[in-house]
Design an enzyme around this catalytic site. Structure first.
Site, PDB file in Angstrom:
ATOM      1  N   HIS A 179      -2.817  -7.014  -0.786  1.00 29.14           N
ATOM      2  CA  HIS A 179      -1.763  -6.453   0.057  1.00 29.14           C
ATOM      3  C   HIS A 179      -1.862  -4.930   0.105  1.00 29.14           C
ATOM      4  CE1 HIS A 179       1.239 -10.060   0.147  1.00 29.14           C
ATOM      5  NE2 HIS A 179       0.005 -10.386   0.490  1.00 29.14           N
ATOM      6  N   ASP A 180      -2.243  -4.326  -0.991  1.00 29.18           N
ATOM      7  CA  ASP A 180      -2.370  -2.871  -1.026  1.00 29.18           C
ATOM      8  C   ASP A 180      -3.512  -2.403  -0.131  1.00 29.18           C
ATOM      9  OD1 ASP A 180      -1.745  -0.219  -2.161  1.00 29.18           O
ATOM     10  OD2 ASP A 180      -3.730  -0.396  -3.052  1.00 29.18           O
TER      11      ASP A 180
END
Length: 204
Positions: A169-170
């Site tokens: 997600h980062d």
């Protein structure tokens, strides 16, 4: 597919940076195992980065880009201006975390492509978002990865999966639209890509 070779900085690379850097950090061996201890002992810790020579993206830059999904790219910078800082800390946007390639892995930079781009509308809509031509990610996960058995491991636990999700997600979560705008099961170009639930899905 072609693998991307990312080489690590060599001592010669750091020597080039050190030769143009101001401050006593030029005398520090950046590859030393006790780098942090040496910097602390010599009073070389800098807790703030000199950002006068490079562009920073503000919250306003990102907010204004929500409508298009495009933000201004970060440009190259001179890591030597804050060598003491970069030897000790990582920058918040990833610039100069790799002193040899300052923009490698930085925020708002284009990804490498292994294959040619492919979009439903030939421009930007993800494959199978407008025309259902492939199984959904949920279907693939349900059929290939789900199991009724409890899987045990003597080294890894569920936190490994959770950390992997945090990392993905980062790095790759690029959603800019709030989910509250997606109230329909039909796709909305550039805004919503709903995932249909199959009638065979017993985990609804």
């Amino acid at each position: 597919m072609h693998a991307i070779r990312i080489s690590c900085p060599t001592f010669a690379d750091f020597q080039t940076i050190r030769s143009t850097s101001s401050g006593d950090c030029r005398s520090i061996d950046p590859l030393a195992k006790n780098l942090a201890e040496d910097m602390i002992k010599n009073g070389l810790i800098e807790s703030a980065e000199d950002i006068s020579s490079r562009r920073l993206l503000s919250i306003d830059d990102v907010t204004k880009a929500v409508g298009t999904g495009c933000v201004p790219m970060l440009t190259d910078t001179d890591c030597a201006r804050s060598l003491c800082y970069h030897l000790m800390y990582r920058s918040f946007d990833g610039v100069c975390n790799n002193l040899r390639k300052p923009l490698l892995g930085a925020a708002f930079r284009p990804y490498f492509r292994h294959l040619p781009a492919e979009y439903d509308d030939k421009i930007s809509e993800p494959v199978s978002s407008l025309r259902r031509t492939r199984p959904t990610a949920r279907e693939v996960s349900r059929k290939l990865l789900s199991s009724s058995q409890s899987v045990e491991h003597d080294k890894y636990n569920a936190l490994v999966m959770q950390f992997g999700q945090f990392m993905s997600h980062d790095i790759a979560k690029t959603t800019l639209q709030p989910s509250a705008k997606c109230v329909s099961c039909d796709p909305v170009p550039s805004v919503c890509m709903p995932v249909p639930i199959s009638e065979m899905d017993n985990n609804q």
